[in-house]
Design a protein around this motif. Structure first.
Motif, PDB file in Angstrom:
ATOM      1  N   TRP A  79      59.479   0.486   1.951  1.00  0.00           N
ATOM      2  CA  TRP A  79      58.134   0.434   2.535  1.00  0.00           C
ATOM      3  C   TRP A  79      58.020   1.348   3.757  1.00  0.00           C
ATOM      4  O   TRP A  79      57.043   2.081   3.916  1.00  0.00           O
ATOM      5  N   ILE A  80      59.045   1.301   4.603  1.00  0.00           N
ATOM      6  CA  ILE A  80      59.024   2.136   5.818  1.00  0.00           C
ATOM      7  C   ILE A  80      59.141   3.613   5.452  1.00  0.00           C
ATOM      8  O   ILE A  80      58.386   4.469   5.945  1.00  0.00           O
ATOM      9  N   LEU A  81      60.087   3.954   4.573  1.00  0.00           N
ATOM     10  CA  LEU A  81      60.271   5.358   4.196  1.00  0.00           C
ATOM     11  C   LEU A  81      59.049   5.908   3.463  1.00  0.00           C
ATOM     12  O   LEU A  81      58.637   7.049   3.702  1.00  0.00           O
ATOM     13  N   ALA A  82      58.470   5.095   2.564  1.00  0.00           N
ATOM     14  CA  ALA A  82      57.281   5.553   1.846  1.00  0.00           C
ATOM     15  C   ALA A  82      56.125   5.805   2.798  1.00  0.00           C
ATOM     16  O   ALA A  82      55.364   6.762   2.631  1.00  0.00           O
ATOM     17  N   GLY A  83      55.994   4.939   3.816  1.00  0.00           N
ATOM     18  CA  GLY A  83      54.935   5.142   4.801  1.00  0.00           C
ATOM     19  C   GLY A  83      55.107   6.441   5.565  1.00  0.00           C
ATOM     20  O   GLY A  83      54.139   7.175   5.801  1.00  0.00           O
ATOM     21  N   ARG A  84      56.362   6.738   5.929  1.00  0.00           N
ATOM     22  CA  ARG A  84      56.613   7.983   6.660  1.00  0.00           C
ATOM     23  C   ARG A  84      56.386   9.204   5.763  1.00  0.00           C
ATOM     24  O   ARG A  84      55.846  10.214   6.196  1.00  0.00           O
ATOM     25  N   MET A  85      56.804   9.097   4.519  1.00  0.00           N
ATOM     26  CA  MET A  85      56.647  10.229   3.616  1.00  0.00           C
ATOM     27  C   MET A  85      55.178  10.486   3.265  1.00  0.00           C
ATOM     28  O   MET A  85      54.761  11.629   3.085  1.00  0.00           O
ATOM     29  N   LEU A  86      54.389   9.417   3.176  1.00  0.00           N
ATOM     30  CA  LEU A  86      52.993   9.555   2.760  1.00  0.00           C
ATOM     31  C   LEU A  86      52.041   9.729   3.935  1.00  0.00           C
ATOM     32  O   LEU A  86      50.833   9.871   3.711  1.00  0.00           O
ATOM     33  N   ALA A  87      52.549   9.712   5.152  1.00  0.00           N
ATOM     34  CA  ALA A  87      51.672   9.867   6.327  1.00  0.00           C
ATOM     35  C   ALA A  87      50.867  11.172   6.284  1.00  0.00           C
ATOM     36  O   ALA A  87      49.669  11.178   6.571  1.00  0.00           O
ATOM     37  N   PRO A  88      51.481  12.321   5.909  1.00  0.00           N
ATOM     38  CA  PRO A  88      50.674  13.550   5.818  1.00  0.00           C
ATOM     39  C   PRO A  88      49.546  13.438   4.804  1.00  0.00           C
ATOM     40  O   PRO A  88      48.444  13.945   5.025  1.00  0.00           O
ATOM     41  N   LEU A  89      49.809  12.770   3.667  1.00  0.00           N
ATOM     42  CA  LEU A  89      48.755  12.602   2.671  1.00  0.00           C
ATOM     43  C   LEU A  89      47.615  11.745   3.215  1.00  0.00           C
ATOM     44  O   LEU A  89      46.442  11.981   2.899  1.00  0.00           O
ATOM     45  N   THR A  90      47.953  10.768   4.048  1.00  0.00           N
ATOM     46  CA  THR A  90      46.909   9.941   4.658  1.00  0.00           C
ATOM     47  C   THR A  90      46.027  10.774   5.572  1.00  0.00           C
ATOM     48  O   THR A  90      44.791  10.637   5.565  1.00  0.00           O
ATOM     49  N   ARG A  91      46.642  11.684   6.344  1.00  0.00           N
ATOM     50  CA  ARG A  91      45.851  12.547   7.227  1.00  0.00           C
ATOM     51  C   ARG A  91      44.977  13.504   6.422  1.00  0.00           C
ATOM     52  O   ARG A  91      43.823  13.754   6.777  1.00  0.00           O
ATOM     53  N   ILE A  92      45.522  14.020   5.321  1.00  0.00           N
ATOM     54  CA  ILE A  92      44.730  14.907   4.473  1.00  0.00           C
ATOM     55  C   ILE A  92      43.567  14.146   3.846  1.00  0.00           C
ATOM     56  O   ILE A  92      42.431  14.647   3.751  1.00  0.00           O
ATOM     57  N   SER A 114      58.072  23.740   7.409  1.00  0.00           N
ATOM     58  CA  SER A 114      57.286  24.082   6.224  1.00  0.00           C
ATOM     59  C   SER A 114      57.819  23.336   5.003  1.00  0.00           C
ATOM     60  O   SER A 114      59.001  23.419   4.675  1.00  0.00           O
ATOM     61  N   ASP A 115      56.956  22.577   4.358  1.00  0.00           N
ATOM     62  CA  ASP A 115      57.283  21.901   3.117  1.00  0.00           C
ATOM     63  C   ASP A 115      56.009  21.787   2.292  1.00  0.00           C
ATOM     64  O   ASP A 115      54.981  22.391   2.632  1.00  0.00           O
ATOM     65  N   GLU A 116      56.061  21.015   1.190  1.00  0.00           N
ATOM     66  CA  GLU A 116      54.896  20.919   0.316  1.00  0.00           C
ATOM     67  C   GLU A 116      53.694  20.308   1.021  1.00  0.00           C
ATOM     68  O   GLU A 116      52.552  20.756   0.841  1.00  0.00           O
ATOM     69  N   PHE A 117      53.933  19.275   1.850  1.00  0.00           N
ATOM     70  CA  PHE A 117      52.827  18.634   2.562  1.00  0.00           C
ATOM     71  C   PHE A 117      52.230  19.574   3.599  1.00  0.00           C
ATOM     72  O   PHE A 117      51.014  19.634   3.765  1.00  0.00           O
ATOM     73  N   ARG A 118      53.075  20.298   4.311  1.00  0.00           N
ATOM     74  CA  ARG A 118      52.587  21.248   5.315  1.00  0.00           C
ATOM     75  C   ARG A 118      51.774  22.350   4.647  1.00  0.00           C
ATOM     76  O   ARG A 118      50.712  22.744   5.147  1.00  0.00           O
ATOM     77  N   GLU A 119      52.247  22.859   3.493  1.00  0.00           N
ATOM     78  CA  GLU A 119      51.506  23.898   2.790  1.00  0.00           C
ATOM     79  C   GLU A 119      50.154  23.376   2.307  1.00  0.00           C
ATOM     80  O   GLU A 119      49.133  24.064   2.424  1.00  0.00           O
ATOM     81  N   LEU A 120      50.127  22.142   1.796  1.00  0.00           N
ATOM     82  CA  LEU A 120      48.870  21.562   1.339  1.00  0.00           C
ATOM     83  C   LEU A 120      47.897  21.384   2.506  1.00  0.00           C
ATOM     84  O   LEU A 120      46.695  21.673   2.379  1.00  0.00           O
ATOM     85  N   ALA A 121      48.398  20.918   3.664  1.00  0.00           N
ATOM     86  CA  ALA A 121      47.531  20.731   4.829  1.00  0.00           C
ATOM     87  C   ALA A 121      46.984  22.064   5.322  1.00  0.00           C
ATOM     88  O   ALA A 121      45.803  22.173   5.686  1.00  0.00           O
ATOM     89  N   ASP A 122      47.818  23.107   5.334  1.00  0.00           N
ATOM     90  CA  ASP A 122      47.359  24.427   5.791  1.00  0.00           C
ATOM     91  C   ASP A 122      46.294  24.989   4.852  1.00  0.00           C
ATOM     92  O   ASP A 122      45.301  25.578   5.294  1.00  0.00           O
ATOM     93  N   VAL A 123      46.507  24.820   3.556  1.00  0.00           N
ATOM     94  CA  VAL A 123      45.506  25.288   2.586  1.00  0.00           C
ATOM     95  C   VAL A 123      44.196  24.531   2.768  1.00  0.00           C
ATOM     96  O   VAL A 123      43.099  25.109   2.723  1.00  0.00           O
TER      97      VAL A 123
END
Length: 359
Positions: A79-92, A114-123
């Motif tokens: 639960w904790i790790l999933a929350g941290r991993m999905l935090a960028p998706l929540t902001r998007i 730079s990773d997949e979430f960072r690239e998606l947020a920049d786009v």
């Protein structure tokens, strides 16, 4: 669109993590059990081959306790790790929700490597920036268009109100001029809209022939102003709408004539570069400050001053040119000449000349 409720991505990741941890723990305990059977069988089984009492009392409860601990640990940690991993998706998702509500000024600006979430947020940030700029441009265009359309209508109304005190012939002529301007503005707006929508048929076009046709139609206008027109160059083929490209060149040459010195010159040239067909329109005229150039392609901008002359046009000349160039996947460049005037360079994707049928 309504969808049936389901598990969130965070719950799915948590369950997946806990299930993986449980399977890994069970496999580990199985390995321990096999090891004990092989290397310490006397501890695991009784002489009669049954499970030893000590094993039943100690190992089995320990296995159950270990698996229960792994389940709790897997659920909590997952639960904790999933929350941290999905935090960028929540902001998007929050940014997308604000954009859907009409707020386009919000930016994610995701930090970190730079990773997949960072690239998606920049786009997504780039998309929001372009969308905000486009909407702001459309709002300015609508405001300016309303102002430009209101002016001839107001003049017509004023002329009609004083018709009984004016010479009828003079009144009719002034109304004709005002009405012509309103028609020209409406047709220019329709042409601009058509170019923006890219709703036209593409066919092979020779820019040199388009340049000759446009300058020939404007030759009387240039002679009236004592402007010299010079057309040079080679055949330069591209793919597009001959009608729109003719309107583009006509607008460029007309602007070059209007914004010129008396007895000035306008040069139109076509050439071919590797992979591109190039059109150049150059004129003499006043010095243009570099900071003015980006505004020339905006609607209702008229050179150095927003004034009206006998051929000031409707202020959409270069705006239409820019839209036509963009619709044909071209590049428009405006360069001030050191001695005054403007050099317009347009590059279109080049195409081979069309094949002629053999006789």
């Amino acid at each position: 669109m309504k969808r049936r409720p389901g598990l969130s991505a965070r719950v799915k990741l948590t369950l997946s993590y806990a299930a993986f941890l449980m399977v890994a723990g069970a496999l580990l305990l199985a390995v321990v059990w096999v090891y004990m059977l092989r290397y310490a069988p006397g501890i695991v089984t009784s002489p009669d081959g049954t499970l030893a009492r000590s094993v039943r009392l100690r190992f089995v409860p320990a296995v159950a306790t270990t698996l229960a601990f792994l389940m709790v640990f897997g659920l909590t940690g997952g639960w904790i790790l999933a929350g941290r991993m999905l935090a960028p998706l929540t902001r998007i998702a929050d940014a997308a929700r604000l954009a859907a509500e009409g707020s386009l000024s919000h930016r994610i600006r995701l930090k970190g490597p730079s990773d997949e979430f960072r690239e998606l947020a920049d786009v997504f940030d780039t998309m929001l920036e372009q969308l905000e700029s486009h909407i702001a441009e459309q709002q300015r265009f609508a405001a300016n268009a309303s102002h430009e359309l209101r002016t001839p209508l107001a003049i017509s109304q004023a002329l009609l109100e004083v018709a009984d005190t004016q010479n009828q012939n003079e009144l009719i002529e002034r109304l004709r001029v005002v009405n012509t301007r309103a028609i020209d503005l409406t047709e220019a707006l329709l042409l601009l809209s058509r170019a923006d929508r890219k709703t036209f048929t593409r066919s092979p076009v020779d820019l040199s022939l388009i340049a000759e046709e446009a300058t020939e139609s404007l030759l009387p206008f240039a002679e009236e102003r004592q402007i010299t027109l010079d057309v040079t160059g080679e055949t330069a083929h591209t793919l597009g709408s001959a009608e729109l490209l003719l309107q583009m060149v006509t607008n460029l040459v007309q602007n070059a004539i209007v914004h010129n010195h008396p007895a000035g010159a306008v040069a139109v040239h076509t050439e071919v570069e590797p992979g591109a067909s190039v059109l150049l329109v150059e004129n003499t005229g006043h010095h243009l400050p570099p900071e003015l150039l980006p505004t020339l392609t905006e609607p209702f901008q008229r050179g150095t001053e927003r004034i009206r002359t006998d051929h000031a046009g409707v202020g959409l000349g270069l705006a239409i040119v820019h839209s036509i160039v963009r619709a044909h996947n071209g590049i428009l460049a405006l360069t001030p000449r050191p001695t005054g005037g403007l050099l317009v360079t347009i590059r279109f994707p080049g195409t081979p000349p069309p094949q002629t049928a053999s006789q």
